[in-house]
Scaffold this motif. Structure first.
Motif, PDB file in Angstrom:
ATOM      1  N   PRO A 225       0.920  -1.290   0.164  1.00 39.63           N
ATOM      2  CA  PRO A 225      -0.009  -0.037  -0.206  1.00 39.63           C
ATOM      3  C   PRO A 225       0.881   1.290  -0.078  1.00 39.63           C
ATOM      4  O   PRO A 225       0.296   2.348  -0.378  1.00 39.63           O
ATOM      5  CB  PRO A 225      -0.784  -0.028   1.250  1.00 39.63           C
ATOM      6  CG  PRO A 225      -0.046  -1.056   2.226  1.00 39.63           C
ATOM      7  CD  PRO A 225       0.750  -1.892   1.159  1.00 39.63           C
ATOM      8  N   TRP A 226       2.231   1.142   0.261  1.00 39.57           N
ATOM      9  CA  TRP A 226       2.934   2.272   0.448  1.00 39.57           C
ATOM     10  C   TRP A 226       3.879   2.270  -0.856  1.00 39.57           C
ATOM     11  O   TRP A 226       4.223   1.465  -1.426  1.00 39.57           O
ATOM     12  CB  TRP A 226       3.740   2.514   1.756  1.00 39.57           C
ATOM     13  CG  TRP A 226       2.823   2.163   2.873  1.00 39.57           C
ATOM     14  CD1 TRP A 226       2.777   1.057   3.802  1.00 39.57           C
ATOM     15  CD2 TRP A 226       1.985   3.124   3.517  1.00 39.57           C
ATOM     16  NE1 TRP A 226       1.680   1.359   4.556  1.00 39.57           N
ATOM     17  CE2 TRP A 226       1.204   2.538   4.476  1.00 39.57           C
ATOM     18  CE3 TRP A 226       1.522   4.380   2.926  1.00 39.57           C
ATOM     19  CZ2 TRP A 226       0.355   3.106   5.264  1.00 39.57           C
ATOM     20  CZ3 TRP A 226       0.305   5.096   3.618  1.00 39.57           C
ATOM     21  CH2 TRP A 226      -0.168   4.319   4.959  1.00 39.57           C
ATOM     22  N   LEU A 227       4.433   3.532  -1.099  1.00 38.24           N
ATOM     23  CA  LEU A 227       5.398   3.646  -2.209  1.00 38.24           C
ATOM     24  C   LEU A 227       6.625   3.376  -1.388  1.00 38.24           C
ATOM     25  O   LEU A 227       7.174   3.688  -0.313  1.00 38.24           O
ATOM     26  CB  LEU A 227       5.585   5.241  -2.492  1.00 38.24           C
ATOM     27  CG  LEU A 227       4.104   5.888  -3.151  1.00 38.24           C
ATOM     28  CD1 LEU A 227       4.468   7.123  -3.431  1.00 38.24           C
ATOM     29  CD2 LEU A 227       3.938   4.888  -4.506  1.00 38.24           C
ATOM     30  N   ASP A 228       7.747   2.674  -2.101  1.00 36.36           N
ATOM     31  CA  ASP A 228       9.109   2.414  -1.936  1.00 36.36           C
ATOM     32  C   ASP A 228       9.811   3.555  -1.657  1.00 36.36           C
ATOM     33  O   ASP A 228       9.321   4.780  -2.106  1.00 36.36           O
ATOM     34  CB  ASP A 228       9.469   1.229  -2.516  1.00 36.36           C
ATOM     35  CG  ASP A 228      10.061   1.702  -3.790  1.00 36.36           C
ATOM     36  OD1 ASP A 228      10.484   2.783  -4.031  1.00 36.36           O
ATOM     37  OD2 ASP A 228      10.120   0.652  -4.766  1.00 36.36           O
TER      38      ASP A 228
ATOM     39  N   ALA B 105      10.853  10.223  -5.649  1.00 38.77           N
ATOM     40  CA  ALA B 105      10.771  10.958  -7.007  1.00 38.77           C
ATOM     41  C   ALA B 105       9.358  11.401  -6.954  1.00 38.77           C
ATOM     42  O   ALA B 105       9.059  12.507  -7.550  1.00 38.77           O
ATOM     43  CB  ALA B 105      10.526   9.652  -8.071  1.00 38.77           C
ATOM     44  N   TRP B 106       8.371  11.062  -6.335  1.00 40.96           N
ATOM     45  CA  TRP B 106       6.985  11.642  -6.525  1.00 40.96           C
ATOM     46  C   TRP B 106       7.102  13.048  -5.676  1.00 40.96           C
ATOM     47  O   TRP B 106       6.557  13.948  -5.992  1.00 40.96           O
ATOM     48  CB  TRP B 106       6.054  10.447  -5.689  1.00 40.96           C
ATOM     49  CG  TRP B 106       4.579  11.327  -5.327  1.00 40.96           C
ATOM     50  CD1 TRP B 106       3.902  11.494  -4.165  1.00 40.96           C
ATOM     51  CD2 TRP B 106       3.856  11.518  -6.528  1.00 40.96           C
ATOM     52  NE1 TRP B 106       2.919  11.982  -4.375  1.00 40.96           N
ATOM     53  CE2 TRP B 106       2.374  12.032  -6.071  1.00 40.96           C
ATOM     54  CE3 TRP B 106       3.889  11.667  -7.761  1.00 40.96           C
ATOM     55  CZ2 TRP B 106       1.470  12.628  -6.576  1.00 40.96           C
ATOM     56  CZ3 TRP B 106       2.703  12.260  -8.599  1.00 40.96           C
ATOM     57  CH2 TRP B 106       1.694  12.523  -7.915  1.00 40.96           C
ATOM     58  N   ARG B 107       7.753  12.992  -4.305  1.00 41.52           N
ATOM     59  CA  ARG B 107       7.886  14.149  -3.647  1.00 41.52           C
ATOM     60  C   ARG B 107       8.786  15.063  -4.356  1.00 41.52           C
ATOM     61  O   ARG B 107       8.430  16.446  -4.262  1.00 41.52           O
ATOM     62  CB  ARG B 107       8.422  13.793  -2.214  1.00 41.52           C
ATOM     63  CG  ARG B 107       7.410  13.126  -1.516  1.00 41.52           C
ATOM     64  CD  ARG B 107       7.272  13.494  -0.029  1.00 41.52           C
ATOM     65  NE  ARG B 107       6.015  12.809   0.587  1.00 41.52           N
ATOM     66  CZ  ARG B 107       6.197  12.454   1.740  1.00 41.52           C
ATOM     67  NH1 ARG B 107       7.328  13.112   2.638  1.00 41.52           N
ATOM     68  NH2 ARG B 107       5.407  11.673   2.462  1.00 41.52           N
ATOM     69  N   ALA B 108       9.815  14.923  -5.005  1.00 39.17           N
ATOM     70  CA  ALA B 108      10.424  15.878  -5.890  1.00 39.17           C
ATOM     71  C   ALA B 108       9.692  16.414  -6.838  1.00 39.17           C
ATOM     72  O   ALA B 108       9.598  17.594  -7.121  1.00 39.17           O
ATOM     73  CB  ALA B 108      11.592  15.041  -6.577  1.00 39.17           C
ATOM     74  N   TYR B 109       8.849  15.389  -7.579  1.00 39.82           N
ATOM     75  CA  TYR B 109       7.971  15.885  -8.565  1.00 39.82           C
ATOM     76  C   TYR B 109       7.207  17.087  -8.123  1.00 39.82           C
ATOM     77  O   TYR B 109       6.687  18.047  -8.673  1.00 39.82           O
ATOM     78  CB  TYR B 109       7.240  14.960  -9.447  1.00 39.82           C
ATOM     79  CG  TYR B 109       6.064  15.318 -10.286  1.00 39.82           C
ATOM     80  CD1 TYR B 109       6.201  15.968 -11.337  1.00 39.82           C
ATOM     81  CD2 TYR B 109       4.898  15.315  -9.507  1.00 39.82           C
ATOM     82  CE1 TYR B 109       5.537  16.693 -12.133  1.00 39.82           C
ATOM     83  CE2 TYR B 109       3.715  15.849 -10.402  1.00 39.82           C
ATOM     84  CZ  TYR B 109       3.979  16.319 -11.474  1.00 39.82           C
ATOM     85  OH  TYR B 109       2.878  17.076 -12.144  1.00 39.82           O
ATOM     86  N   LEU B 110       6.323  16.651  -7.171  1.00 43.48           N
ATOM     87  CA  LEU B 110       5.311  17.584  -6.507  1.00 43.48           C
ATOM     88  C   LEU B 110       6.089  18.801  -6.029  1.00 43.48           C
ATOM     89  O   LEU B 110       5.454  19.909  -6.176  1.00 43.48           O
ATOM     90  CB  LEU B 110       4.670  16.873  -5.305  1.00 43.48           C
ATOM     91  CG  LEU B 110       3.701  15.728  -5.587  1.00 43.48           C
ATOM     92  CD1 LEU B 110       3.245  15.117  -4.254  1.00 43.48           C
ATOM     93  CD2 LEU B 110       2.791  16.304  -6.353  1.00 43.48           C
TER      94      LEU B 110
END
Length: 156
Positions: A5-8, A14-19
């Motif tokens: 259920p969680w991102l590795d 990567a997701w937080r950097a993109y946001l």
């Protein structure tokens, strides 16, 4: 098979950097448009769309698709822009909805703002990446867009 259920760690980074990048870039470019040209990012988006089509006019439904905005949001934005003389709505014989037309004042606004905006996008975004990395970034964005399209057409 249940998925984690969680991102590795790599996915989360990567997701937080993109946001963070996306928000900061949008905020910076939006502030620049507002300060230098008295245009909101939403004004600019409408002006760009209208300036790039033949006759500088579009049906509202087409403009809604291009911006991916809800009908009410688009209507309110167009009303604000009409009051400022940037666009007008013209009835089309036999059509249910009017066309949105870029006025001369609106065209002048996009002609003034676009070069500075493009220079900022180039300096902050494009020039930060080597050409090969910029190509890979464009490919990654296209892959995500394709995946979004699959999910949006999935009835579940």
């Amino acid at each position: 098979m249940a998925e984690e259920p969680w991102l590795d760690e790599t996915q989360q980074r990567a997701w937080r950097a993109y946001l963070a990048m996306s928000k900061r870039l949008s905020t910076h470019l939006g502030r620049q448009l507002q300060r230098k040209f008295d245009l909101s990012p939403q004004d600019f988006e409408i002006l760009v769309n209208l300036s790039e089509v033949p006759g500088r006019r579009m049906r509202a439904v087409e403009l809604g698709r291009a911006t991916q905005w809800e009908k009410s949001r688009l209507s309110h934005q167009l009303s604000r822009m009409e009051r400022r003389g940037l666009v007008c709505r013209e009835a089309v014989p036999g059509a249910r909805y009017p066309e949105v037309v870029l006025t001369e004042q609106g065209y002048a606004a996009i002609v003034r703002a676009a070069p500075t905006h493009a220079a900022s996008v180039r300096a902050i975004f494009a020039d930060a990446l080597e050409p090969e990395l910029l190509d890979r970034f464009a490919e990654a964005c296209a892959a995500i867009s394709e995946r979004l399209e699959e999910h949006e057409t999935d009835p579940c």
